[in-house]
Design a protein around this motif. Structure first.
Motif, short mmCIF file in Angstrom:
data_model
loop_
_atom_site.label_atom_id
_atom_site.label_comp_id
_atom_site.label_asym_id
_atom_site.label_seq_id
_atom_site.Cartn_x
_atom_site.Cartn_y
_atom_site.Cartn_z
N LEU A 6 1.01 -1.31 -0.10
CA LEU A 6 0.03 -0.13 0.33
C LEU A 6 0.77 1.42 0.29
O LEU A 6 0.59 2.28 -0.89
CB LEU A 6 -0.85 -0.09 1.71
N ALA A 7 2.13 1.05 0.93
CA ALA A 7 2.95 2.86 0.83
C ALA A 7 3.66 3.41 -0.89
O ALA A 7 3.37 3.78 -0.60
CB ALA A 7 3.73 1.92 2.35
N THR A 8 4.30 1.81 -0.74
CA THR A 8 4.54 1.93 -2.11
C THR A 8 3.65 1.78 -3.44
O THR A 8 4.36 2.58 -4.37
CB THR A 8 5.74 0.68 -2.64
N SER A 9 2.96 1.39 -3.16
CA SER A 9 1.95 1.86 -4.64
C SER A 9 1.74 3.16 -4.10
O SER A 9 1.15 4.30 -5.55
CB SER A 9 0.44 1.15 -4.17
N LEU A 10 1.32 3.93 -3.55
CA LEU A 10 1.22 5.77 -3.17
C LEU A 10 2.35 6.23 -3.59
O LEU A 10 2.25 7.05 -4.85
CB LEU A 10 1.15 6.12 -1.44
N HIS A 11 3.50 5.49 -3.25
CA HIS A 11 4.96 6.25 -3.71
C HIS A 11 4.76 6.50 -5.11
O HIS A 11 5.24 7.17 -6.00
CB HIS A 11 6.60 5.35 -3.12
N ARG A 12 4.34 5.10 -5.95
CA ARG A 12 4.32 4.73 -6.72
C ARG A 12 3.41 5.94 -7.46
O ARG A 12 4.35 6.72 -9.11
CB ARG A 12 4.04 3.71 -7.60
N ALA A 13 2.11 6.46 -7.19
CA ALA A 13 1.16 7.00 -7.88
C ALA A 13 1.92 8.24 -7.76
O ALA A 13 1.88 9.27 -8.90
CB ALA A 13 0.31 7.25 -6.71
N TYR A 68 11.36 8.20 -4.87
CA TYR A 68 11.27 7.31 -3.70
C TYR A 68 11.85 5.57 -3.57
O TYR A 68 11.65 5.11 -4.21
CB TYR A 68 9.80 6.92 -3.34
N ASP A 69 12.90 6.13 -3.30
CA ASP A 69 14.18 4.28 -2.77
C ASP A 69 14.04 3.98 -1.81
O ASP A 69 13.93 4.30 -0.36
CB ASP A 69 15.60 5.00 -3.70
N VAL A 70 12.83 3.27 -1.50
CA VAL A 70 12.72 2.25 -0.37
C VAL A 70 14.10 1.38 -0.09
O VAL A 70 14.20 0.43 -0.70
CB VAL A 70 11.55 1.59 -0.80
N HIS A 71 14.95 1.83 0.67
CA HIS A 71 15.82 0.89 0.73
C HIS A 71 15.77 -0.26 1.73
O HIS A 71 16.35 -1.46 1.77
CB HIS A 71 16.83 0.96 1.81
N SER A 72 14.79 -0.16 3.20
CA SER A 72 14.43 -1.19 3.51
C SER A 72 12.97 -1.10 4.21
O SER A 72 12.77 -0.13 4.50
CB SER A 72 15.05 -1.88 4.52
N ALA A 73 11.98 -2.25 4.81
CA ALA A 73 11.02 -2.48 4.67
C ALA A 73 10.42 -3.62 5.80
O ALA A 73 10.39 -4.58 6.02
CB ALA A 73 10.46 -2.23 3.41
N LEU A 74 9.47 -3.51 7.13
CA LEU A 74 9.00 -4.15 7.58
C LEU A 74 7.89 -3.95 8.04
O LEU A 74 7.10 -2.74 7.99
CB LEU A 74 9.78 -4.04 9.12
N LEU A 82 9.09 2.13 6.69
CA LEU A 82 10.15 1.92 5.57
C LEU A 82 11.43 2.97 5.99
O LEU A 82 11.02 3.87 5.91
CB LEU A 82 9.17 2.09 4.40
N ARG A 83 12.34 2.34 5.66
CA ARG A 83 13.47 3.43 5.27
C ARG A 83 13.80 4.01 3.98
O ARG A 83 13.55 2.76 3.12
CB ARG A 83 14.74 2.80 5.73
N LEU A 84 13.63 5.18 3.66
CA LEU A 84 13.82 5.05 2.19
C LEU A 84 14.48 6.77 1.54
O LEU A 84 14.87 7.49 3.01
CB LEU A 84 12.38 5.57 1.63
N THR A 85 14.61 6.89 0.38
CA THR A 85 15.58 8.23 0.25
C THR A 85 14.62 8.99 -0.65
O THR A 85 13.41 7.86 -1.32
CB THR A 85 16.99 8.12 -0.39
N TRP A 86 14.17 9.98 -0.14
CA TRP A 86 13.13 11.36 -0.85
C TRP A 86 14.23 11.62 -1.91
O TRP A 86 14.73 12.80 -1.53
CB TRP A 86 11.93 11.28 -1.13
N THR A 87 13.82 12.01 -3.71
CA THR A 87 14.69 12.63 -4.45
C THR A 87 13.79 13.22 -4.76
O THR A 87 12.39 12.82 -5.57
CB THR A 87 15.61 12.02 -5.18
N GLY A 88 13.29 15.07 -4.94
CA GLY A 88 12.66 15.60 -5.43
C GLY A 88 13.66 16.80 -6.23
O GLY A 88 14.58 17.41 -5.94
#
Length: 123
Positions: A6-13, A68-74, A82-88
């Protein structure tokens, strides 16, 4: 769908440029987001769904791209951690980078809350 999906679906959108009402399909009607204090919002913020959607439209106006680059997810129960890096990329070509710890609560297949700890690189 599990909480990480669900979280990564939002990131992709968001990466695809979706904003405003188009994002509503990801969220429960009573969803909120909590941003802990950071360089952009020194006092942090708490936003209900309508404000989140409006803010996403403002972001789309400022950014030419976001990633959004997700490095790890639990998963813990109904929460994705999630631990991620966002680049805008701003419309003038400058980049903003944030290293983020994000907690995404879900309910009935929708996001009910997002809490973020955004650590921005100097800009």
């Amino acid at each position: 769908m599990n909480p990480v999906d669900l979280a990564t679906s939002l990131h992709r959108a968001l990466e695809a440029g979706e904003s405003g009402p188009a994002l509503r399909r990801h969220f429960a009607a009573d969803a909120v987001t909590v941003e802990r204090p950071n360089l952009i919002k020194p006092n942090g913020a708490r936003s209900p769904l309508e404000e989140m959607l409006a803010n996403s439209e403002k972001g789309t106006g400022l950014l030419s791209r976001q990633k959004y680059d997700v490095h790890s997810a639990l998963v813990s129960g109904d929460t994705a951690i999630l631990r991620l890096t966002w680049t805008g990329t701003l419309r003038d070509g400058r980049e903003l980078v944030a290293h983020i710890a994000q907690f995404v609560d879900t309910r009935d297949g929708l996001i009910s809350a997002i809490e973020t700890y955004d650590c921005y690189e100097p800009f």
